[in-house]
Design a protein around this motif. Structure first.
Motif, PDB file in Angstrom:
ATOM      1  N   PHE A 354      66.450  34.915  -6.770  1.00 15.20           N
ATOM      2  CA  PHE A 354      67.398  34.470  -7.797  1.00 15.20           C
ATOM      3  C   PHE A 354      67.435  32.953  -7.933  1.00 15.20           C
ATOM      4  O   PHE A 354      68.478  32.363  -8.210  1.00 15.20           O
ATOM      5  N   LYS A 355      66.295  32.306  -7.752  1.00 16.07           N
ATOM      6  CA  LYS A 355      66.256  30.837  -7.812  1.00 16.07           C
ATOM      7  C   LYS A 355      66.622  30.311  -9.196  1.00 16.07           C
ATOM      8  O   LYS A 355      67.301  29.289  -9.316  1.00 16.07           O
ATOM      9  N   GLN A 394      62.602  40.352 -11.672  1.00 19.12           N
ATOM     10  CA  GLN A 394      61.874  40.923 -10.539  1.00 19.12           C
ATOM     11  C   GLN A 394      62.729  40.961  -9.287  1.00 19.12           C
ATOM     12  O   GLN A 394      62.574  41.846  -8.428  1.00 19.12           O
ATOM     13  N   ASP A 395      63.667  39.997  -9.152  1.00 21.19           N
ATOM     14  CA  ASP A 395      64.546  39.987  -7.976  1.00 21.19           C
ATOM     15  C   ASP A 395      65.641  41.045  -8.088  1.00 21.19           C
ATOM     16  O   ASP A 395      66.130  41.547  -7.062  1.00 21.19           O
ATOM     17  N   LEU A 396      66.047  41.374  -9.317  1.00 20.41           N
ATOM     18  CA  LEU A 396      67.076  42.379  -9.502  1.00 20.41           C
ATOM     19  C   LEU A 396      66.613  43.757  -9.056  1.00 20.41           C
ATOM     20  O   LEU A 396      67.434  44.607  -8.694  1.00 20.41           O
ATOM     21  N   LYS A 397      65.301  43.976  -9.084  1.00 17.68           N
ATOM     22  CA  LYS A 397      64.770  45.272  -8.668  1.00 17.68           C
ATOM     23  C   LYS A 397      64.934  45.487  -7.164  1.00 17.68           C
ATOM     24  O   LYS A 397      65.040  46.609  -6.697  1.00 17.68           O
ATOM     25  N   LYS A 398      64.920  44.387  -6.412  1.00 23.51           N
ATOM     26  CA  LYS A 398      65.087  44.470  -4.961  1.00 23.51           C
ATOM     27  C   LYS A 398      66.151  43.462  -4.531  1.00 23.51           C
ATOM     28  O   LYS A 398      65.840  42.406  -3.994  1.00 23.51           O
ATOM     29  N   PRO A 399      67.430  43.748  -4.832  1.00 26.76           N
ATOM     30  CA  PRO A 399      68.490  42.793  -4.517  1.00 26.76           C
ATOM     31  C   PRO A 399      68.615  42.552  -3.027  1.00 26.76           C
ATOM     32  O   PRO A 399      68.436  43.459  -2.214  1.00 26.76           O
ATOM     33  N   VAL A 400      68.940  41.300  -2.677  1.00 30.80           N
ATOM     34  CA  VAL A 400      69.163  40.932  -1.282  1.00 30.80           C
ATOM     35  C   VAL A 400      70.630  41.112  -0.952  1.00 30.80           C
ATOM     36  O   VAL A 400      71.508  40.726  -1.719  1.00 30.80           O
ATOM     37  N   ALA A 401      70.903  41.721   0.186  1.00 29.13           N
ATOM     38  CA  ALA A 401      72.298  41.889   0.607  1.00 29.13           C
ATOM     39  C   ALA A 401      72.969  40.543   0.723  1.00 29.13           C
ATOM     40  O   ALA A 401      72.416  39.612   1.294  1.00 29.13           O
ATOM     41  N   PRO A 402      74.201  40.369   0.157  1.00 31.06           N
ATOM     42  CA  PRO A 402      74.865  39.081   0.173  1.00 31.06           C
ATOM     43  C   PRO A 402      75.038  38.483   1.548  1.00 31.06           C
ATOM     44  O   PRO A 402      75.093  37.284   1.709  1.00 31.06           O
ATOM     45  N   SER A 403      75.129  39.314   2.571  1.00 29.42           N
ATOM     46  CA  SER A 403      75.408  38.786   3.907  1.00 29.42           C
ATOM     47  C   SER A 403      74.187  38.194   4.576  1.00 29.42           C
ATOM     48  O   SER A 403      74.309  37.462   5.548  1.00 29.42           O
TER      49      SER A 403
END
Length: 416
Positions: A354-355, A394-403
């Protein structure tokens, strides 16, 4: 458990937990206090109002630290939102304090409702963490630039404390026990006393008296402050503290911690204080292995809570600092105190996915725009989220956990 922890507390005191509690208090009462004072100066608040603000955030923070740590037997350190203080400082330049207090109350109520509903984790997933941190980075950036300008304005007065801070930071083990910001403050005091051409007024010792603020409510102020303040408390400050407790082997009471953040924020508001929250880096210090056995580390938090309450008691002394210390020196010390926070926020903004969204959030925030009388931090979040939908698909397809990035930051602080 509460009764047992209260009874055991005196005999569990040790050099390690007292030292860590004291150092955590120094970290929380040195740089962060300067940031609050700078925000109060921007808002042209009176000494009595500033004193009441300090009384609230340290007094309520100290009491919540005592309550939660004794009840749960965990080193839970409460304080106040540092990014929130900066947001409030900007808002006070164009809104009256009673309108800002109204926004505080709405913020506290929503945080409390989120806590009792158990929706905190879901809320943290609404916005990508890098986008939120891009907004925070944009809010914090002026502190860094003000630090540079202060050195240019008075290289001797402001340059010496900066050099002391850098020198102390070089020795990692020593800086863990002796905060570099404290060394910079001591150097600043010596510079004020011995450098020619610097005059200061004496500080008068007096007891703090809280000042009741009658709230008013405005949609524009609520729109500018509430969402960013909620995010700084839940998704940034509390999330850091929770991650740090988990990384130290605790099972933090997340919903209860959120509930009391909301209650503390509401109480703070009526005395001019901004929202209460878990103090991430301070909690890391409290939970450090130097605080003793795992089940005894809550004692360090008790030390922190007692010292915070004492600071609240003598809050008028703290409110006089802007009249005693030159403005450029406060800018320097405030900037120095924010260095590690700014580094971490920039890392969390741009070191992962999400840069593009983070960049738009950052740029919009530092632009200082205001639309419908709603400030740039809110529009930074909106713009960053929209940019994410278009540029970071492309990042929305594999979201990173906020923590995840927060846990990395917690680990980094723990290593230091």
């Amino acid at each position: 458990m509460l009764k047992r922890n209260v009874v055991q507390f005196p005999r569990l005191l040790s050099v390690g937990n007292v030292s860590n509690g004291f150092v955590a208090w120094l970290f929380g009462s040195a740089g962060p206090l300067l940031i609050v004072l700078q925000a109060a100066t921007k808002g042209h608040l009176s000494d009595s109002t500033t004193s009441s603000w300090i009384f609230a955030i340290y007094g309520i923070g100290g009491l919540l630290t005592l309550l939660m740590s004794l009840y749960y037997g965990q080193p839970i350190g409460y304080a106040f939102s540092i990014p929130g203080a900066i947001l409030v400082g900007s808002a006070l330049t164009h809104y009256a304090l009673n309108l800002v207090v109204g926004a505080y109350i709405i913020t506290g109520i929503i945080i409390f409702l989120l806590g009792i509903s158990g929706l905190v984790t879901k809320l943290m997933k609404v916005l990508p963490m890098p986008v939120m941190m891009g907004m925070v980075s944009g809010v914090l950036l002026p502190f860094g630039t003000d630090m540079v300008h202060s050195v240019m304005k008075n290289p001797l007065l402001n340059g010496i404390p900066l050099l002391v801070f850098l020198a102390l930071s070089f020795f990692l083990r020593f800086s863990k026990k002796f905060p570099p910001i404290l060394g910079a403050i001591i150097a600043a005091i010596l510079c004020i006393k011995f450098l020619p051409g610097v005059t200061v007024q004496p500080i008068h010792v007096s007891i703090g008296i809280p000042q009741f603020i009658t709230p008013s409510f405005s949609f524009s102020v609520i729109g500018e402050l509430v969402i960013p303040l909620i995010l700084t408390v839940i998704a940034i400050q509390n999330a850091q503290g929770i991650a740090m407790l988990e990384s130290s082997g605790y099972r933090p009471p997340i919903n209860s911690m959120t509930n009391w953040s909301g209650i503390g924020s509401i109480v703070n508001a009526f005395f001019g204080g901004h929202p209460a929250c878990i103090a991430g880096p301070m909690t890391a210090l409290l939970a450090n292995k130097d605080s003793g056995k795992h089940e005894h580390r809550y004692v360090a938090a008790i030390v922190l809570g007692i010292l915070s309450c004492l600071l609240a008691l003598f809050s008028p002394m703290a409110s006089e600092i802007p009249h005693v210390i030159p403005a450029s020196l406060i800018q320097l010390l405030g900037g120095v105190a924010m260095i590690s926070v700014l580094v971490d926020s920039l890392k969390m903004s741009f070191s992962g996915p999400f840069k593009s969204g983070a960049l738009f959030s950052f740029l919009i925030t530092i632009s200082g725009i205001s639309i419908f009388h709603i400030g740039a931090p809110f529009w930074g979040l909106i713009g960053g989220t929209l940019a994410t939908l278009f540029l970071d698909k492309q990042d929305l397809k594999k979201p990173v956990a906020p923590s995840q990035p927060i846990q990395e930051t917690a680990a980094a602080i723990e290593l230091k």
